[in-house]
Design a protein around this motif. Structure first.
Motif: not given
Length: 193
Positions: A95-100
């Motif tokens: 979930f976090l990877a594409p949301r820096p």
């Protein structure tokens, strides 16, 4: 020295240091002689020191040595191993990877949370001793560093991250870094080092 008869009732079995301080405060208020008052104050000071020495909490902690590092490492692993074997870490990392922005916020939250545990929560009286570059507290840097390093090493060694996808791997490491930092801070402080 005079003989004093002590009469302990069953109701007074749960008396604590707070009760002692209350009694000494009352004694200080009724004593008229200044020398006697000073002696009561000295007794209160000694009782406070004895209370702090009897408990692993309430000590003043300065510096950061290899014993502290070992405690932080142990606490980090204690909180981190469940994160390494549980699939939820990868789900949150995905979930976090594409949301820096969220990834950076999670990292910043972890740093702030660690500062809160070490310096604000009053688990121990932690003093900053010889900060790195005059700014960064050694204890905080060490706890965050050991947590981040162990997070990356543990997840990599156990095949939970693939560095061919560096953003996803970093996100997983950051997710595991959160509880590992909490564990490292508590592991360092709770033994009362």
């Amino acid at each position: 020295m005079s003989d004093v008869e002590v009469n302990v009732d069953e109701e007074e079995d749960d008396a604590d240091m707070g009760d002692l301080f209350d009694e000494l405060q009352e004694l200080e208020d009724i004593v008229e002689d200044e020398d006697a008052r000073e002696q009561v104050r000295e007794t209160m000071r000694v009782a406070m020191l004895a209370s702090a020495a009897a408990s692993p909490f309430g000590r003043v902690i300065r510096g950061f040595d290899r014993g502290d590092l070992a405690e932080a490492l142990l606490g980090s692993l204690l909180f981190g191993i469940p994160m390494a074997v549980e699939g939820g870490t990868q789900e949150v990392g995905t979930f976090l990877a594409p949301r820096p922005l969220f990834l950076g916020g999670t990292f910043a939250f972890t740093v702030v949370l660690s500062i809160g545990i070490i310096y604000v929560a009053d688990i121990q009286d932690v003093r900053v001793h010889r900060p790195i570059l005059g700014i960064f507290p050694r204890r905080l840097v060490a706890i965050l560093s050991v947590s981040a390093l162990m997070s990356a090493l543990l997840l990599t060694a156990w095949g939970r991250v693939d560095w061919a996808s560096p953003m996803l791997a970093l996100a997983n490491v950051v997710v595991a870094f959160v509880p590992m930092s909490i564990g490292a801070a508590l592991g360092d402080l709770l033994p009362g080092s």
